[in-house]
Design a protein around this motif. Structure first.
Motif, PDB file in Angstrom:
ATOM      1  N   SER A  54       0.823  -1.211   0.000  1.00  0.00           N
ATOM      2  CA  SER A  54       0.000   0.000   0.000  1.00  0.00           C
ATOM      3  C   SER A  54       0.853   1.256   0.000  1.00  0.00           C
ATOM      4  N   ASN A  71       1.485   2.330  -3.386  1.00  0.00           N
ATOM      5  CA  ASN A  71       0.252   2.571  -4.143  1.00  0.00           C
ATOM      6  C   ASN A  71      -0.248   1.323  -4.873  1.00  0.00           C
ATOM      7  N   ASN A 131      -2.617  -0.840  -3.838  1.00  0.00           N
ATOM      8  CA  ASN A 131      -3.680  -1.170  -2.901  1.00  0.00           C
ATOM      9  C   ASN A 131      -4.458  -2.420  -3.291  1.00  0.00           C
ATOM     10  N   ALA A 148      -2.452  -5.262  -2.158  1.00  0.00           N
ATOM     11  CA  ALA A 148      -2.475  -5.314  -0.695  1.00  0.00           C
ATOM     12  C   ALA A 148      -3.765  -5.954  -0.200  1.00  0.00           C
ATOM     13  N   LEU A 154      -8.426  -0.228   4.081  1.00  0.00           N
ATOM     14  CA  LEU A 154      -8.156  -0.241   2.641  1.00  0.00           C
ATOM     15  C   LEU A 154      -9.447  -0.297   1.829  1.00  0.00           C
ATOM     16  N   ASN A 195     -10.437   2.740  -0.813  1.00  0.00           N
ATOM     17  CA  ASN A 195     -10.659   2.416  -2.222  1.00  0.00           C
ATOM     18  C   ASN A 195     -12.125   2.408  -2.614  1.00  0.00           C
ATOM     19  N   ASP A 198      -3.502   7.411   0.026  1.00  0.00           N
ATOM     20  CA  ASP A 198      -2.750   6.730   1.069  1.00  0.00           C
ATOM     21  C   ASP A 198      -2.565   7.642   2.262  1.00  0.00           C
ATOM     22  N   GLU A 249      -0.892   6.487   5.347  1.00  0.00           N
ATOM     23  CA  GLU A 249       0.488   6.032   5.309  1.00  0.00           C
ATOM     24  C   GLU A 249       1.477   7.135   4.919  1.00  0.00           C
TER      25      GLU A 249
END
Length: 239
Positions: free
Chosen positions: A73, A76, A78, A81, A105, A109, A226, A229
């Protein structure tokens, strides 16, 4: 560097040992070797073994899965992930930490159905469940930049007492996107009263303060998917 050296020597004796691979991945991450760190976590998750004569922690495969997904993640990736977390979850690694990471997540998304299906009383108590579901709906709408509808869901959750990060984070984004800076600052101060050490909340407070000090021509909102993060302010207000 010393840790990396020791881990590589140890792997020669204990091939694909899961604890060693996880320590190696952590050391590589600290050295800024993100790709190699991701590969080490991937190997630990997919092929790692635990030698009974070596020290190991409980739920080590859960740790490897979560760290592997985290590194993806950060890059990028995702969708990949989520695949890792869903695979681990399907294998029975349904810890609170892994479930929570997957939920975050899903919301980032915009996967509303999966997020709502995942959230249950294992994450929050029954009284908090309905407000969190409203926050999830709002957070998924934020991922689509549907600020007005997202705000309605998120304010409903917030007024019902939801103090989950999903609610705080996404409602703050809505307020900034809609230029309700005083609302944003008030909300973030409440967030900090709930989590005084939250670096994310502190970053949002700086963003809100910078936002309110700029005139409308200078304002540019960059929505970073993100946001949990990667954080930083480089000319733009980055959330």
């Amino acid at each position: 560097e010393r840790q990396v050296e020791l881990c590589l020597r140890s792997i020669e004796v204990f091939p694909v040992d899961m604890p060693i691979l996880c320590v190696l991945a952590m050391a590589l991450q600290q050295l800024g070797q993100g790709e190699l760190s991701t590969q080490s976590y991937e190997t630990a998750f997919k092929y790692g073994r635990i030698h009974p004569e070596l020290w190991h922690t409980e739920q080590l495969r859960d740790h490897a899965a979560r760290c592997y997904a985290f590194m993806l993640s950060l890059d990028n990736r995702n969708a990949e992930a989520l695949e890792v977390l869903e695979h681990a979850y399907g294998e029975g690694l349904q810890t609170v930490a892994l479930t929570r990471q997957m939920l975050e997540l899903y919301v980032i998304n915009g996967h509303t159905d999966q997020a709502l299906q995942l959230v249950n009383s294992s994450l929050v108590n029954d009284a908090e469940l309905a407000p969190l579901r409203a926050a999830i709906r709002g957070g998924c709408l934020v991922s689509e930049r549907n600020w007005l509808q997202a705000r309605a869901h998120l304010e409903t959750a917030y007024k019902a007492g939801c103090v989950d990060n999903i609610c705080f984070r996404n409602l703050a984004i809505c307020y900034l996107a809609l230029e309700c800076t005083s609302n944003a600052q008030e909300l973030i101060l409440h967030w900090l009263s709930v989590e005084p050490e939250s670096e994310e909340a502190k970053t949002f407070l700086v963003a809100a303060q910078n936002w309110s000090s700029q005139n409308s021509e200078q304002r540019t909102l960059r929505f970073d998917q993100d946001q949990t993060e990667r954080r930083g302010l480089h000319g733009e207000t980055a959330i």
